[in-house]
Design a protein around this motif. Structure first.
Motif, short mmCIF file in Angstrom:
data_model
loop_
_atom_site.label_atom_id
_atom_site.label_comp_id
_atom_site.label_asym_id
_atom_site.label_seq_id
_atom_site.Cartn_x
_atom_site.Cartn_y
_atom_site.Cartn_z
N ARG A 90 71.06 1.11 -25.95
CA ARG A 90 70.87 1.18 -27.40
C ARG A 90 71.30 -0.15 -27.97
N ILE A 91 70.48 -0.71 -28.86
CA ILE A 91 70.76 -2.06 -29.35
C ILE A 91 70.84 -2.09 -30.87
N LYS A 92 71.35 -3.22 -31.39
CA LYS A 92 71.42 -3.43 -32.83
C LYS A 92 70.30 -4.40 -33.21
N GLU A 122 74.94 -8.10 -18.24
CA GLU A 122 75.69 -8.94 -19.17
C GLU A 122 75.31 -8.48 -20.56
N LEU A 123 76.30 -8.02 -21.33
CA LEU A 123 76.01 -7.50 -22.66
C LEU A 123 76.27 -8.56 -23.72
N SER A 124 75.63 -8.42 -24.87
CA SER A 124 75.80 -9.35 -25.98
C SER A 124 76.24 -8.54 -27.20
N PRO A 125 76.58 -9.22 -28.31
CA PRO A 125 76.93 -8.46 -29.52
C PRO A 125 75.79 -7.56 -30.01
N ALA A 126 74.58 -7.74 -29.52
CA ALA A 126 73.44 -6.94 -29.97
C ALA A 126 73.39 -5.56 -29.32
N ILE A 127 74.34 -5.24 -28.47
CA ILE A 127 74.39 -3.90 -27.90
C ILE A 127 75.15 -3.00 -28.87
N SER A 155 71.10 -8.77 -20.22
CA SER A 155 70.43 -9.20 -18.99
C SER A 155 71.04 -8.42 -17.84
N HIS A 177 70.10 -13.46 -27.50
CA HIS A 177 70.38 -12.70 -26.29
C HIS A 177 70.73 -11.24 -26.60
N VAL A 178 70.16 -10.29 -25.87
CA VAL A 178 70.50 -8.87 -26.05
C VAL A 178 71.20 -8.34 -24.81
#
Lengths: 160, 111
Positions: A121-123, B67-72, A106, A103-104
């Motif tokens: 911006r994402i990791k 909804e954010l995840s640790p990948a942000i 939603s 999941h990134v």
């Protein structure tokens, strides 16, 4: 957290026993999995789409194809839609293939957005595929994807 | 983050807009977004500390939610669009782990 690595009788930290070293090694091996798998990605997509039909198209990414630093990768998702009351995007989901979690982000939006476009911006933990899914007001799902090559991965560096 | 320090947030909302115009809203908030997968100085995994929810309301009506995840990435930056319908207030709320909560707002005049 160091107490986790100590044997119950509490031996000297500077001169750990063979048993203490083995216990420490075992707890490192039990660390969470390093990356999501394509199966986890597929399961995450299935969780959003359910039994619905997923069609390719409408969703496009604007992302650099090659990034140096995986800690902050600019990402823009664009969904082709007139954004009227009758025909608009209700949600956009972004997933990845190889981060620890699929999941990134939603987002929930509606006709009032005027434009179905999102930037953040994402990791990224590795060179991988990023998948975007748009849910439309007519109940259909559309999918687009982008391939990104990452030279310095996020999540691998330790804090010092 | 200590409860008495207000997290720094940057907003970019046009001060004026024409009725029906699609406007771009940019938001940025200071937050480490610790993923929960990184090892700290002593080798133990740093606990997760992320922003999980972001909500934007326009005169009280919800127009956008994420909804954010640790990948942000750290200091979450989110850009989206909305139609300028009427003059009023656009409010932003972030909430997440360890009781993190922040609220900001911007005024907009629609002609």
């Amino acid at each position: 957290m160091l107490s986790r690595f100590l044997p119950p009788c509490g031996s000297d930290l500077m001169h750990p026993t063979r048993r203490a070293v083995l216990i420490a090694g075992a707890s490192i091996a039990l660390a969470p999995p390093a990356s999501a798998t394509p199966a986890m990605l597929a399961a995450a997509i299935r969780g959003v789409v359910g039994v619905g039909n997923l069609q390719k198209g409408r969703v496009t990414f604007e992302m650099p194809p090659l990034v140096e630093n995986g800690n902050a990768v600019p990402l823009t998702v664009n969904v082709e839609s007139p954004m009227t009351e009758a025909d608009h995007v209700t949600a956009i989901y972004v997933f990845n293939e190889k981060n620890p979690q699929p999941h990134v982000i939603s987002v929930v939006l509606g006709a009032r957005a005027g434009k179905a476009r999102l930037s953040t911006r994402i990791k990224l933990a590795d060179a991988q595929r990023v998948v975007g899914i748009a849910a439309l007001s007519d109940g259909s799902f559309w999918m687009g994807e982008a391939d990104v090559i990452v030279t310095i991965a996020a999540c691998v560096e330790d804090v010092n | 983050m200590a409860a008495d320090t207000k997290p720094r947030a940057l907003l970019h909302v046009p001060a004026t807009a024409k009725r029906g115009e699609v406007i771009e809203i940019k938001t940025l908030i200071a937050h480490p977004m610790e993923s929960g997968y990184r090892a700290g100085p002593n080798g133990s995994v740093l606990p997760r500390d992320i922003i999980q929810h972001f909500v934007c309301t326009y005169n009280g009506e919800e127009i956008f939610r994420a909804e954010l995840s640790p990948a942000i990435a750290a200091n979450p930056f989110i850009t989206f669009f909305t139609v300028a319908t009427q003059s009023g207030t656009i409010a932003f709320e972030w909430s997440g782990d360890n009781g993190f909560a922040a609220r900001e707002q911007a005024a907009i005049t629609v002609e």
